[in-house]
Design a protein around this motif. Structure first.
Motif, PDB file in Angstrom:
ATOM      1  N   GLU A  59       0.865  -1.213   0.150  1.00 43.47           N
ATOM      2  CA  GLU A  59      -0.067   0.256   0.073  1.00 43.47           C
ATOM      3  C   GLU A  59       0.820   1.262   0.125  1.00 43.47           C
ATOM      4  OE1 GLU A  59      -3.577  -2.013   2.515  1.00 43.47           O
ATOM      5  OE2 GLU A  59      -2.358  -0.447   3.644  1.00 43.47           O
ATOM      6  N   VAL A  60       0.675   2.202  -1.026  1.00 43.98           N
ATOM      7  CA  VAL A  60       1.613   3.274  -1.161  1.00 43.98           C
ATOM      8  C   VAL A  60       0.702   4.195  -0.393  1.00 43.98           C
ATOM      9  CG1 VAL A  60       0.649   3.989  -3.288  1.00 43.98           C
ATOM     10  CG2 VAL A  60       2.924   4.604  -2.810  1.00 43.98           C
ATOM     11  N   TRP A  61       1.615   5.233   0.197  1.00 47.29           N
ATOM     12  CA  TRP A  61       0.965   6.621   0.720  1.00 47.29           C
ATOM     13  C   TRP A  61       0.565   7.692  -0.231  1.00 47.29           C
ATOM     14  CZ3 TRP A  61      -0.793   7.870   5.522  1.00 47.29           C
ATOM     15  CH2 TRP A  61      -1.161   9.386   5.636  1.00 47.29           C
ATOM     16  N   LEU A  62      -0.715   7.928  -0.084  1.00 43.67           N
ATOM     17  CA  LEU A  62      -1.212   9.121  -0.952  1.00 43.67           C
ATOM     18  C   LEU A  62      -1.516  10.372   0.050  1.00 43.67           C
ATOM     19  CD1 LEU A  62      -3.851   7.052  -3.215  1.00 43.67           C
ATOM     20  CD2 LEU A  62      -1.675   7.711  -3.466  1.00 43.67           C
ATOM     21  N   PRO A  63      -0.880  11.294  -0.044  1.00 39.25           N
ATOM     22  CA  PRO A  63      -0.967  12.568   0.835  1.00 39.25           C
ATOM     23  C   PRO A  63      -2.241  13.131   0.542  1.00 39.25           C
ATOM     24  CG  PRO A  63       1.117  12.552  -0.299  1.00 39.25           C
ATOM     25  CD  PRO A  63       0.636  11.554  -1.038  1.00 39.25           C
ATOM     26  N   GLY A  64      -2.936  13.010  -0.800  1.00 38.71           N
ATOM     27  CA  GLY A  64      -4.067  13.720  -1.011  1.00 38.71           C
ATOM     28  C   GLY A  64      -5.300  13.154  -0.184  1.00 38.71           C
ATOM     29  N   GLN A  65      -4.984  11.688   0.046  1.00 41.34           N
ATOM     30  CA  GLN A  65      -6.204  11.187   0.700  1.00 41.34           C
ATOM     31  C   GLN A  65      -5.659  10.858   2.151  1.00 41.34           C
ATOM     32  OE1 GLN A  65      -7.493   7.524  -0.974  1.00 41.34           O
ATOM     33  NE2 GLN A  65      -8.092   8.460  -2.841  1.00 41.34           N
ATOM     34  N   ASN A  66      -4.587  11.288   2.444  1.00 40.21           N
ATOM     35  CA  ASN A  66      -4.129  11.090   3.751  1.00 40.21           C
ATOM     36  C   ASN A  66      -4.158   9.783   4.469  1.00 40.21           C
ATOM     37  OD1 ASN A  66      -2.511  12.647   5.723  1.00 40.21           O
ATOM     38  ND2 ASN A  66      -4.377  12.490   7.131  1.00 40.21           N
ATOM     39  N   THR A  67      -3.722   8.771   3.488  1.00 36.61           N
ATOM     40  CA  THR A  67      -4.005   7.316   3.792  1.00 36.61           C
ATOM     41  C   THR A  67      -2.984   6.416   2.753  1.00 36.61           C
ATOM     42  OG1 THR A  67      -5.551   5.601   4.347  1.00 36.61           O
ATOM     43  CG2 THR A  67      -5.981   6.870   2.469  1.00 36.61           C
ATOM     44  N   TYR A  68      -3.014   5.143   3.324  1.00 36.25           N
ATOM     45  CA  TYR A  68      -2.322   4.273   2.347  1.00 36.25           C
ATOM     46  C   TYR A  68      -3.286   3.633   1.488  1.00 36.25           C
ATOM     47  CZ  TYR A  68       1.955   4.467   5.411  1.00 36.25           C
ATOM     48  OH  TYR A  68       3.156   4.695   6.121  1.00 36.25           O
ATOM     49  N   ARG A  69      -2.873   3.482   0.096  1.00 35.47           N
ATOM     50  CA  ARG A  69      -3.896   2.765  -0.717  1.00 35.47           C
ATOM     51  C   ARG A  69      -3.027   1.540  -1.505  1.00 35.47           C
ATOM     52  NH1 ARG A  69      -8.762   4.969  -1.851  1.00 35.47           N
ATOM     53  NH2 ARG A  69      -9.253   2.986  -2.997  1.00 35.47           N
TER      54      ARG A  69
END
Length: 433
Positions: A345-355
């Motif tokens: 799961e990569v970190w997505l700052p825009g969603q502030n979560t791992y996806r």
């Protein structure tokens, strides 16, 4: 597909596995009882056929003896018996085919058995984190999601894509289109030059039996796209796992050939039938997307290959300097054909979560039985089923999202990761207007 002999000898183990995967115990017990009953009916029928064939052969010899002894009455009675047996066998062979198909159809919708070390859980809340790599940067107040960045740059167009094809499609332009292409080429080069995978350019349209081999059919038919072909149909691949794994279908390999490791960069097509209302904004869940796939064909010692494949997928994110975490999926969140799965799961700052950006699974011989793919083990006369593994190495569209969000600047531009700059003609930044 599971081995019916194993089910016959270990019915409670299958019940326990189905319960771990989320089936109520009474449903799991009924399912297993039905499989065992179908198998018993088939075996009883086959035994009766064999007895009839043996009696036919014996009666045929007795006719000859009766004829030599000039006992014509006995010969005629035996001929009548043989005629009745032949009629029974003819109808019995059709019945055998029907019973075989019914059993195979029932087995085809039974999921794989989780390995003992897979955590038991109902859904993603039961997944267990193995490791985190990289430190997510603090979310600034100007941080945006990928679709906001792309639309502001004028390089990501959902409105025109909808005019062309409907929802869940995207038009990329200019440097964002090149950045997506760069990501795919970088991944292919990494896996072929450093990780030992052989690049393949497979067909994007495949037959039903190929989709069955990697367990997309029959259970997940609604998630696929099909096109008419030569009086039948062909399916658009939902992942290149499908053609890559089926490269060994109906073959017997030598032990020395293993492991085989394949990689491909292809478009993938999914109807996303079960995801209505999820991730409707942006590129996270599309009907058409690019992915670099990793497939391994091994002998029955496949767990070390699973760890290796996971490391190969993780290497992509390490070189891109993207924060990520790796989790092992619990029984309730694991795919139909997997025995164990690692999600990256990569970190997505825009969603502030791992996806999720990669899913690496070991399937044991589950797919090999459906494909009839075998190998000759060393110092053994017989053959064994191969083991298959597959993983994203990684999803290109989601990697693009991750680069855009993690490398975004306050001015709306996107810095290019160092490892991608040779693929971008030396460009260091996609500039905002």
């Amino acid at each position: 597909m599971l081995d019916i002999r194993w089910i016959r000898e270990n019915p409670q183990a299958l019940v326990d596995a189905l319960v771990k995967r989320g089936q109520p115990s009474e449903v799991a017990r009924s399912t297993v009882d039905d499989l065992v009953a179908r198998d018993e009916a088939r075996r009883t029928h086959v035994s009766r056929l064999q007895e009839a064939q043996e009696r036919r052969n014996a009666a045929s010899k007795e006719i000859g003896n009766a004829m030599r002894n000039k006992d014509m009455a006995l010969a005629e009675r035996l001929k009548e018996e043989v005629g009745e047996i032949k009629a029974f066998i003819q109808g019995g062979e059709a019945e055998e085919r029907r019973l075989d198909k019914e059993l195979d159809d029932a087995l085809a919708v039974i999921p794989n058995i989780p390995l003992d070390d897979v955590p038991v859980g109902e859904d993603e809340r039961g997944n267990v984190e193995l490791r985190k790599v990289g430190q997510p940067r603090e979310r600034a107040n100007w941080t945006r999601e990928h679709f906001e960045i792309g639309e502001a740059l004028g390089m990501m167009d959902f409105e025109r894509a909808a005019k062309l094809s409907g929802a869940r499609f995207t038009v990329l332009r200019s440097q964002l289109a090149r950045l997506e292409r760069a990501l795919g080429q970088f991944m292919l080069d990494l896996h072929t030059t450093e990780h030992g995978y052989t690049e393949v350019q497979p067909p994007l349209l495949v037959r039903d039996e190929v989709l069955f081999g990697t367990n997309q059919l029959p259970k997940f038919e609604e998630d696929l796209f099909f096109t008419p072909h030569a009086g039948g149909r062909l399916g658009l691949i939902p992942t290149s796992e499908v053609p890559l794994t089926n490269l060994v279908r109906e073959e017997i390999l030598s032990h020395e050939q293993l492991p085989l490791r394949f990689t491909a960069l292809t478009p993938c097509f999914r109807s996303e039938a079960g995801s209505a209302g999820r991730d409707t904004r942006g590129m996270l869940r599309q009907h058409q997307f690019y992915k670099v796939e990793l497939v391994s064909i091994t002998d029955q010692e496949s767990l070390a290959e699973h760890e290796r494949m996971t490391e190969c997928a993780e290497a992509v994110l390490k070189k891109l300097e993207l924060p990520f975490r790796t989790v092992v999926l619990c029984t309730g969140d694991m795919g139909f054909g997997a025995r164990k799965t690692h999600d990256i799961e990569v970190w997505l700052p825009g969603q502030n979560t791992y996806r999720e950006i990669s899913s690496c699974s070991v399937c044991g011989d589950f797919q090999a039985r459906r494909m009839d793919a075998r190998y000759r083990a060393r110092d053994e006369k017989g053959t064994r089923f191969v083991h298959t593994l597959n993983g994203s190495g990684v999803a290109v569209g989601r990697a693009l999202i991750a680069v855009m969000e993690n490398y975004q600047d306050e001015d709306g531009g996107i810095s290019i990761p160092t490892v991608l700059r040779p693929y971008m003609g030396g460009l260091e930044k996609i500039e905002a207007k």
